[in-house]
Design a protein around this motif. Structure first.
Motif, mmCIF file in Angstrom:
data_model
loop_
_atom_site.group_PDB
_atom_site.id
_atom_site.type_symbol
_atom_site.label_atom_id
_atom_site.label_comp_id
_atom_site.label_asym_id
_atom_site.label_seq_id
_atom_site.Cartn_x
_atom_site.Cartn_y
_atom_site.Cartn_z
ATOM 1 N N GLU A 8 0.727 -1.278 0.030
ATOM 2 C CA GLU A 8 0.131 -0.063 -0.039
ATOM 3 C C GLU A 8 0.945 1.343 -0.002
ATOM 4 O OE1 GLU A 8 -2.362 -0.273 3.447
ATOM 5 O OE2 GLU A 8 -3.800 -1.573 2.554
ATOM 6 N N GLY A 9 0.311 2.273 -0.473
ATOM 7 C CA GLY A 9 0.777 3.626 -0.311
ATOM 8 C C GLY A 9 2.380 3.760 -0.982
ATOM 9 N N GLU A 10 3.153 4.494 -0.389
ATOM 10 C CA GLU A 10 4.497 4.727 -0.841
ATOM 11 C C GLU A 10 5.203 3.399 -1.237
ATOM 12 O OE1 GLU A 10 7.156 7.415 1.155
ATOM 13 O OE2 GLU A 10 5.427 8.674 1.654
ATOM 14 N N GLU A 11 5.096 2.359 -0.683
ATOM 15 C CA GLU A 11 5.810 1.263 -0.837
ATOM 16 C C GLU A 11 5.414 0.470 -1.951
ATOM 17 O OE1 GLU A 11 7.504 -2.393 2.122
ATOM 18 O OE2 GLU A 11 4.992 -1.909 2.237
ATOM 19 N N ARG A 12 3.866 0.477 -2.159
ATOM 20 C CA ARG A 12 3.390 0.044 -3.462
ATOM 21 C C ARG A 12 3.967 0.751 -4.531
ATOM 22 N NH1 ARG A 12 -0.979 1.030 -6.868
ATOM 23 N NH2 ARG A 12 -1.982 -0.869 -7.565
ATOM 24 N N GLU A 13 3.907 2.138 -4.596
ATOM 25 C CA GLU A 13 4.367 2.895 -5.683
ATOM 26 C C GLU A 13 5.947 2.741 -5.995
ATOM 27 O OE1 GLU A 13 2.357 4.450 -7.527
ATOM 28 O OE2 GLU A 13 0.660 3.838 -6.374
ATOM 29 N N ALA A 14 6.484 2.587 -4.830
ATOM 30 C CA ALA A 14 7.985 2.305 -5.215
ATOM 31 C C ALA A 14 8.426 0.873 -5.822
ATOM 32 C CB ALA A 14 8.926 2.060 -3.693
ATOM 33 N N PHE A 15 7.461 -0.025 -5.462
ATOM 34 C CA PHE A 15 7.546 -1.248 -5.895
ATOM 35 C C PHE A 15 7.230 -1.296 -7.545
ATOM 36 C CE2 PHE A 15 5.221 -5.250 -7.449
ATOM 37 C CZ PHE A 15 6.341 -6.067 -7.316
ATOM 38 N N LEU A 16 6.112 -0.632 -7.803
ATOM 39 C CA LEU A 16 5.747 -0.409 -9.226
ATOM 40 C C LEU A 16 6.634 0.201 -9.993
ATOM 41 C CD1 LEU A 16 1.983 0.268 -8.758
ATOM 42 C CD2 LEU A 16 2.803 -1.898 -9.789
ATOM 43 N N ASP A 17 7.355 1.191 -9.533
ATOM 44 C CA ASP A 17 8.497 1.912 -10.422
ATOM 45 C C ASP A 17 9.663 0.963 -10.403
ATOM 46 O OD1 ASP A 17 9.643 4.607 -11.282
ATOM 47 O OD2 ASP A 17 11.161 4.028 -9.590
ATOM 48 N N LEU A 18 10.010 0.215 -9.245
ATOM 49 C CA LEU A 18 11.100 -0.926 -9.491
ATOM 50 C C LEU A 18 10.766 -1.878 -10.814
ATOM 51 C CD1 LEU A 18 13.822 -2.198 -8.836
ATOM 52 C CD2 LEU A 18 12.452 -3.340 -7.062
ATOM 53 N N ALA A 19 9.581 -2.288 -10.631
ATOM 54 C CA ALA A 19 9.296 -3.300 -11.633
ATOM 55 C C ALA A 19 9.034 -2.662 -13.180
ATOM 56 C CB ALA A 19 7.529 -3.936 -11.268
ATOM 57 N N LYS A 20 8.665 -1.607 -13.229
ATOM 58 C CA LYS A 20 8.702 -0.991 -14.501
ATOM 59 C C LYS A 20 9.959 -0.571 -15.160
ATOM 60 C CE LYS A 20 4.405 1.584 -13.758
ATOM 61 N NZ LYS A 20 3.431 2.611 -13.507
ATOM 62 N N GLN A 21 10.945 -0.424 -14.222
ATOM 63 C CA GLN A 21 12.307 -0.351 -14.544
ATOM 64 C C GLN A 21 12.997 -1.546 -15.126
ATOM 65 O OE1 GLN A 21 14.836 2.710 -12.170
ATOM 66 N NE2 GLN A 21 13.074 3.598 -11.491
ATOM 67 N N MET A 22 12.483 -2.501 -14.381
ATOM 68 C CA MET A 22 13.016 -3.950 -14.736
ATOM 69 C C MET A 22 12.663 -4.346 -15.993
ATOM 70 S SD MET A 22 12.840 -5.559 -10.892
ATOM 71 C CE MET A 22 13.262 -7.301 -11.499
ATOM 72 N N LEU A 23 11.440 -4.057 -16.310
ATOM 73 C CA LEU A 23 10.631 -4.705 -17.600
ATOM 74 C C LEU A 23 10.623 -3.661 -18.825
ATOM 75 C CD1 LEU A 23 7.490 -5.679 -15.461
ATOM 76 C CD2 LEU A 23 9.475 -7.255 -16.303
ATOM 77 N N VAL A 24 11.585 -2.773 -18.716
ATOM 78 C CA VAL A 24 11.741 -2.180 -20.176
ATOM 79 C C VAL A 24 12.251 -2.776 -21.164
ATOM 80 C CG1 VAL A 24 13.230 -0.320 -21.129
ATOM 81 C CG2 VAL A 24 12.258 0.178 -18.619
ATOM 82 N N TRP A 25 11.570 -2.818 -22.393
ATOM 83 C CA TRP A 25 11.919 -3.843 -23.481
ATOM 84 C C TRP A 25 13.264 -3.932 -23.998
ATOM 85 C CZ3 TRP A 25 10.344 -8.028 -25.582
ATOM 86 C CH2 TRP A 25 10.971 -8.352 -26.601
ATOM 87 N N HIS A 26 13.725 -2.643 -24.175
ATOM 88 C CA HIS A 26 14.998 -2.380 -24.987
ATOM 89 C C HIS A 26 16.176 -2.459 -23.995
ATOM 90 C CE1 HIS A 26 18.232 -0.793 -27.718
ATOM 91 N NE2 HIS A 26 17.144 -1.061 -28.675
ATOM 92 N N PRO A 27 17.217 -3.532 -24.267
ATOM 93 C CA PRO A 27 18.254 -3.611 -23.287
ATOM 94 C C PRO A 27 19.191 -2.409 -23.042
ATOM 95 C CG PRO A 27 18.488 -4.912 -25.096
ATOM 96 C CD PRO A 27 17.134 -4.278 -25.404
ATOM 97 N N ASN A 28 19.254 -1.695 -24.103
ATOM 98 C CA ASN A 28 19.924 -0.308 -23.849
ATOM 99 C C ASN A 28 19.580 0.645 -22.976
ATOM 100 O OD1 ASN A 28 21.823 -1.635 -25.666
ATOM 101 N ND2 ASN A 28 21.475 -0.541 -27.623
ATOM 102 N N ILE A 29 18.285 0.648 -22.853
ATOM 103 C CA ILE A 29 17.306 1.578 -22.236
ATOM 104 C C ILE A 29 17.153 0.949 -20.748
ATOM 105 C CG2 ILE A 29 15.492 2.864 -21.928
ATOM 106 C CD1 ILE A 29 15.062 2.849 -24.976
ATOM 107 N N ARG A 30 17.116 -0.193 -20.420
ATOM 108 C CA ARG A 30 16.632 -1.023 -19.573
ATOM 109 C C ARG A 30 17.842 -0.737 -18.495
ATOM 110 N NH1 ARG A 30 15.286 -5.704 -21.399
ATOM 111 N NH2 ARG A 30 17.344 -6.335 -21.451
ATOM 112 N N LYS A 31 17.604 -0.608 -17.097
ATOM 113 C CA LYS A 31 18.588 -0.429 -16.227
ATOM 114 C C LYS A 31 19.272 -1.722 -15.813
ATOM 115 C CE LYS A 31 16.949 3.875 -14.254
ATOM 116 N NZ LYS A 31 17.158 4.810 -13.199
#
Length: 76
Positions: free
Chosen positions: A35-58
């Motif tokens: 919930e809350g900030e923890e949920r938003e932080a998790f979603l942000d992490l997941a989105k950064q992990m799931l970037v399609w292009h490897p040159n852009i992905r962290k």
């Protein structure tokens, strides 16, 4: 392997040919355990992990410093 599922070998945008196989839900809808900030932080992490292009992905090293993965300070 990608020739059978994606529109072309230069598929930079990642258009999947069989979109009907993709579930009709968003990642945020599946995260009911946070919930809350923890949920938003998790979603942000997941989105950064799931970037399609490897040159852009962290990289794993870059993601290791993400706030969601940092220990929280608790008062004793």
């Amino acid at each position: 392997i990608t020739d059978g599922f994606f529109s072309d070998s230069r598929n930079i945008l990642g258009r999947f040919l069989y979109e009907e196989m993709i579930p009709d839900r968003k990642l945020g809808d599946t995260v009911s355990f946070l919930e809350g900030e923890e949920r938003e932080a998790f979603l942000d992490l997941a989105k950064q992990m799931l970037v399609w292009h490897p040159n852009i992905r962290k990289t794993a090293g870059q993601l290791a410093g993400h706030p969601f993965l940092q220990l929280k300070q608790t008062s004793v």
